[in-house]
Design an enzyme around this catalytic site. Structure first.
Site, PDB file in Angstrom:
ATOM      1  N   SER A 199      28.643  50.414  46.446  1.00 34.56           N
ATOM      2  CA  SER A 199      29.040  49.327  45.562  1.00 34.56           C
ATOM      3  C   SER A 199      27.956  48.267  45.483  1.00 34.56           C
ATOM      4  O   SER A 199      27.100  48.151  46.358  1.00 34.56           O
ATOM      5  CB  SER A 199      30.343  48.698  46.048  1.00 34.56           C
ATOM      6  OG  SER A 199      30.160  48.164  47.348  1.00 34.56           O
ATOM      7  N   ILE A 212      30.006  41.688  44.789  1.00 27.43           N
ATOM      8  CA  ILE A 212      30.749  40.905  43.804  1.00 27.43           C
ATOM      9  C   ILE A 212      30.701  39.434  44.200  1.00 27.43           C
ATOM     10  O   ILE A 212      30.273  38.585  43.429  1.00 27.43           O
ATOM     11  CB  ILE A 212      32.198  41.407  43.681  1.00 27.43           C
ATOM     12  CG1 ILE A 212      32.204  42.848  43.146  1.00 27.43           C
ATOM     13  CG2 ILE A 212      33.008  40.503  42.743  1.00 27.43           C
ATOM     14  CD1 ILE A 212      33.563  43.470  43.055  1.00 27.43           C
ATOM     15  N   SER A 234      29.612  38.739  47.664  1.00 34.13           N
ATOM     16  CA  SER A 234      28.780  38.724  48.868  1.00 34.13           C
ATOM     17  C   SER A 234      27.307  38.652  48.478  1.00 34.13           C
ATOM     18  O   SER A 234      26.951  38.849  47.317  1.00 34.13           O
ATOM     19  CB  SER A 234      29.049  39.985  49.696  1.00 34.13           C
ATOM     20  OG  SER A 234      28.658  41.133  48.975  1.00 34.13           O
ATOM     21  N   ASP A 264      43.368  40.112  52.541  1.00 32.42           N
ATOM     22  CA  ASP A 264      43.070  41.361  53.223  1.00 32.42           C
ATOM     23  C   ASP A 264      44.324  42.225  53.231  1.00 32.42           C
ATOM     24  O   ASP A 264      45.161  42.119  54.127  1.00 32.42           O
ATOM     25  CB  ASP A 264      42.610  41.094  54.667  1.00 32.42           C
ATOM     26  CG  ASP A 264      41.260  40.406  54.714  1.00 32.42           C
ATOM     27  OD1 ASP A 264      40.420  40.741  53.874  1.00 32.42           O
ATOM     28  OD2 ASP A 264      41.066  39.538  55.581  1.00 32.42           O
ATOM     29  N   LYS A 318      36.021  40.869  57.806  1.00 31.89           N
ATOM     30  CA  LYS A 318      37.134  41.178  56.910  1.00 31.89           C
ATOM     31  C   LYS A 318      38.386  41.527  57.710  1.00 31.89           C
ATOM     32  O   LYS A 318      39.496  41.120  57.366  1.00 31.89           O
ATOM     33  CB  LYS A 318      36.758  42.331  55.977  1.00 31.89           C
ATOM     34  CG  LYS A 318      37.766  42.570  54.870  1.00 31.89           C
ATOM     35  CD  LYS A 318      37.240  43.560  53.849  1.00 31.89           C
ATOM     36  CE  LYS A 318      38.204  43.698  52.686  1.00 31.89           C
ATOM     37  NZ  LYS A 318      37.703  44.635  51.656  1.00 31.89           N
TER      38      LYS A 318
END
Length: 506
Positions: free
Chosen positions: A205, A208, A210, A267, A299
């Site tokens: 990925s 977005i 980060s 989360d 996370k």
């Protein structure tokens, strides 16, 4: 209620990027608003030359548009293949049945397979607004999805995109659930595993919210936007690849959900499991290694949540006939020194080159993960994998394999450097007692990362290190002094992101 055309407006391209949110821009005094009383956030269907999309109305209160014109967000414009000056047709649309299922979930009801399928189908067709998506995610958070619902969600997300088949008995992959800056083990693990001989087609990925995603870091070295045919060519030649998953449409619904989930800072362990497994299974994996960094600002922040995610990962994988191994790792502080695409790329290359100054935490973690994956091979006994990984790295085979993968993907580029740097130093002597991953990542992003590849920061200390007053803690990297100053203004507010506890003499 049947959908009937209400009016047409002439298209004008304003070039407003809303990521994947489909927006219709109109003036309050245009015909459609006057006739229908449309307000901000009204949901309408638009049609352009046979393509249709549900959009959210936003009102323009300036001369950007005339009362005869309409515009679309860049996502909606691209989806409809719109053309400036052509007519856009605007329709009423009937209420989505799937929104009723979402409301039911918010009230604590269990969703059936059909209800989850309908929700994911409507999300995949861009029928949910950001508010609708937020409602769905809120309904999934806090353990509200049971194992059966997670399985249904994983399967529905899997069916929403393409699925790859490689014709190999063992196809391996790895994934980190995220939340740990600088944790760029993938770019080291893939060439080690591929050099060993296992097939490892890695789709990654982009960031977005980060400062860097795996695809952003790999793009420093080589192109990552490969189509499926090009991806197959790389994997068939080198046993592995590292590309951006957006170009091969694996579980596209997941990309939409993640973009909202990160903004909400939620989360949802059930959504996380479905997200990871749907993409890995879609990529044709038979054996998956999952890395869960555990820490107060990662996370996953608690051992109970980590164990719950682990249990769901393993149980759902078995239902799909996939072998998944989950490891819990240290998520209390960043891995490596660099945070930001080019700086993380520098760390990766240092490890692959066996540079004596390479960050050892990144090296050791990558070797551990690579060893675990190598043990998916039926010819390797437990405990042998790490030794094999060490040999492949230290012999230079991993570096050669990485360079080969880059070249087949389109080139092997030198790592660029930022025009400006700035040191942040300790205001007192003491022990580093806490490092806040989230705020440190935010600081790196404010320098321009990931969009500016050279931007980001170096973190020069680790937990439990002793530092002297005025010793450098962080080096900011940016292409402009304005960006440096912008990041510094944030650091002044959040200066305890690296907490130093003064030593009390007795």
């Amino acid at each position: 209620m049947s959908e009937t055309c209400t009016t047409t407006l002439r298209l004008k391209n304003l070039g407003i990027n809303t990521y994947k949110d489909a927006i219709l821009y109109i003036r309050k005094d245009c015909n459609v608003c006057a006739a229908e009383g449309f307000e901000v956030q009204t949901r309408v269907r638009v049609n352009f030359k046979g393509r249709s999309l549900i959009t959210t109305v936003q009102i323009i209160e300036s001369d950007l548009l005339t009362y005869e014109e309409a515009s679309l967000s860049t996502y909606a414009w691209s989806y409809l293949q719109a053309q400036e000056g052509e007519d856009l047709f605007i329709f009423h649309h009937k209420q989505l049945a799937s929104l009723g299922f979402v409301r039911s979930k918010l009230y604590g009801h269990t969703l059936s397979q059909n209800e989850i399928n309908e929700i994911i189908k409507d999300i995949s067709k861009s029928r949910f607004s950001d508010i609708n998506l937020s409602m769905f995610l809120a309904g999934c958070v806090g353990g509200r999805l049971n194992g059966e619902e997670i399985f249904y969600l994983t399967n529905a997300m899997l069916q929403s995109g393409s699925r790859l088949h490689w014709g190999s008995q063992v196809v391996v992959d790895k994934h980190c659930v995220g939340g740990l800056p600088g944790n760029r083990t993938t770019l080291i693990v893939i060439p080690i595993v591929a050099a060993f001989g296992l097939m490892i087609p890695k789709t990654s990925s982009r960031a977005i919210t980060s400062p860097a995603g795996t695809a952003d870091v790999m793009e420093v070295f080589a192109p990552v936007e490969l189509d499926l045919k090009s991806m197959r060519r790389v994997v068939e030649k080198e046993n592995g690849c590292i590309i951006w998953g957006g170009t091969v449409s694996l579980s596209p619904v997941d990309d939409v959900l993640i973009s909202i989930e990160r903004i909400m800072d939620l989360d949802s362990e059930g959504q996380m499991v479905a997200s990871v497994l749907s993409k890995k299974i879609a990529a044709g994996s038979t054996n998956i290694l999952i890395d869960i960094p555990l820490g107060p600002t990662a996370k996953v922040r608690s051992i109970s949540m980590a164990n719950l995610v682990k249990a769901h990962m393993e149980a759902i994988s078995r239902k799909f006939g996939i072998e998944t191994k989950v490891i819990l790792s240290d998520g209390t502080q960043p891995i490596g020194q660099g945070i930001g695409p080019a700086l993380e790329a520098r760390d990766v290359l240092a490890v692959l080159s066996c540079d004596k100054n390479a960050p050892q935490d990144l090296r050791e973690k990558a070797l551990l993960l690579a060893g675990e994956i190598i043990e998916f091979s039926p010819t390797i006994q437990k405990g042998e994998g790490v030794k094999i990984a060490h040999h492949i790295l230290e012999s230079g085979q991993a570096l050669q394999k990485f360079q080969n993968i880059c070249l087949v993907q389109g080139g092997f580029s030198e790592i660029p450097k930022a025009h400006h740097t700035h040191e942040i130093t300790a205001v007192s002597s003491g022990i580093v007692s806490n490092i806040d991953n989230r705020r440190l990542a935010r600081l790196a992003k404010l320098t321009g990362a990931p969009h500016v590849k050279v931007a980001g920061l170096e973190i020069l200390v680790k937990l439990d290190h002793f530092v002297e007053r005025h010793q450098p803690l962080i080096i900011l990297h940016a292409n402009s002094l304005e960006q440096i100053n912008y990041a510094l203004s944030y650091y002044e507010i959040e200066s305890d992101m690296i907490k130093i506890t003064e030593m009390i003499s007795r």
